[in-house]
Enzyme design. Sequence first.
Site, PDB file in Angstrom:
ATOM      1  N   HIS A 156       0.817  -1.226   0.000  1.00  0.00           N
ATOM      2  CA  HIS A 156       0.000   0.000   0.000  1.00  0.00           C
ATOM      3  C   HIS A 156       0.845   1.269   0.000  1.00  0.00           C
ATOM      4  O   HIS A 156       0.730   2.117   0.881  1.00  0.00           O
ATOM      5  CB  HIS A 156      -0.957  -0.010   1.194  1.00  0.00           C
ATOM      6  N   TYR A 260     -12.411  10.663   3.372  1.00  0.00           N
ATOM      7  CA  TYR A 260     -13.093   9.686   2.521  1.00  0.00           C
ATOM      8  C   TYR A 260     -13.361   8.349   3.215  1.00  0.00           C
ATOM      9  O   TYR A 260     -13.748   7.388   2.566  1.00  0.00           O
ATOM     10  CB  TYR A 260     -12.316   9.531   1.206  1.00  0.00           C
ATOM     11  N   TYR A 271      -9.748  -9.416   5.302  1.00  0.00           N
ATOM     12  CA  TYR A 271      -9.160 -10.577   4.649  1.00  0.00           C
ATOM     13  C   TYR A 271      -9.076 -11.783   5.587  1.00  0.00           C
ATOM     14  O   TYR A 271      -9.332 -12.920   5.188  1.00  0.00           O
ATOM     15  CB  TYR A 271      -7.742 -10.240   4.157  1.00  0.00           C
TER      16      TYR A 271
END
Length: 381
Positions: A156, A260, A271
């Site tokens: 990421h 956001y 996951y």
Amino acid sequence: MQKSRFPAVASLLLGAGLASSLALSASTESISTEYQGFELTTVAEGLEHPWSIAFLPDGDMLVTERPGRLNRIDADGNTTVIEGTPEVVARGQGGLLEVVLHPAFEDNGTIYLTYSKGGDGEDTATALARGRLDGDRLHDVEDIFVQNRYSQPGRHYGSRLAWLSDGTLLMSIGDRGAEPPRAQDPLDHAGTLLRLNDDGSIPADNPFVDDDDVASEIYSMGHRNIQGLVVDPESGIIWATEHGPRGGDELNRIEPGLNYGWPVQSRGLDYRTGEQFGDSVRDHPDMVNPVVDWTPSLAASGLALLVDDHFAAWQGNLLAGGLRSEHIRRVELRDGEVVHEEELLRGHVGRIRDVRVGPDGNIYVATDSSDGAIYRMSPES
């Protein structure tokens, strides 16, 4: 000297770089879609996890490979390795990532690169470097920004770049994977979109520049991992695509100073546990809802906007690349709202890492594999 990655192909030395002839036999096929047929042509092959495409004024492409190489590729597929790139930590999703040209490149020759920079032990950070391209070498390469916390694991990094019309530069940084709540820490660069001057300094009108409780580089926050970023040159609207976990990928219209939602709001699943990640209910009073919420996941990658009428039926559409989904999602917009979507190239070329519009108006696609390629999509003749 870097060694050729194509031992079966005749090579020759050109100055300080290594040129490998990748000229291919004609490899073009016609593909039909709902409104716009196109021809798909292989431009170059044999690239190791290509990540980003940028176009030079003469029409050649600069293409990064995640292990750390920067290549110049001409229209015939001839590839030259550019020397002088930063030392990267090519582990996991890290390596040499984005490449863009300075808006005044023809005057100053400056390009910008993002990469995973090593720190203590195995820790890494997302870094932004710039250098001057002269022939087949970068000169005066320097880091102009490094995120404010090194960490593990190698995931990421974000790393997409886009110029605004005022000459400032947007840069995405992901949440770095292990600690999603970092995206809600206002003093942490992880999980944000930053806005910088072209020298890496902080613009005086950034939304949080006068707030000691927020890092001044931050333009927006609450992002998991923005991997697609484009600015509409006509309206100035900023569009971004980002990864959710298992589901919950997003298309967002970015506004300065807004949050956001990640990881407080997400339609994706954890996951490890399969449980809902955060709160699937939208409309949090302090957070922005996505324009599109893609579940199942698109596995968002590069993002392009078709401004002119070269692809007449697609003018004004967004093209969102997908990695695991192995397709481009054509997103038709009307008054800023999505009215239609179509899948292009599903399973046809593999994992799509980048999507760009070239100076010729054609669409260029990079595929993410150990034997990646660059393809050109042109309107059916």
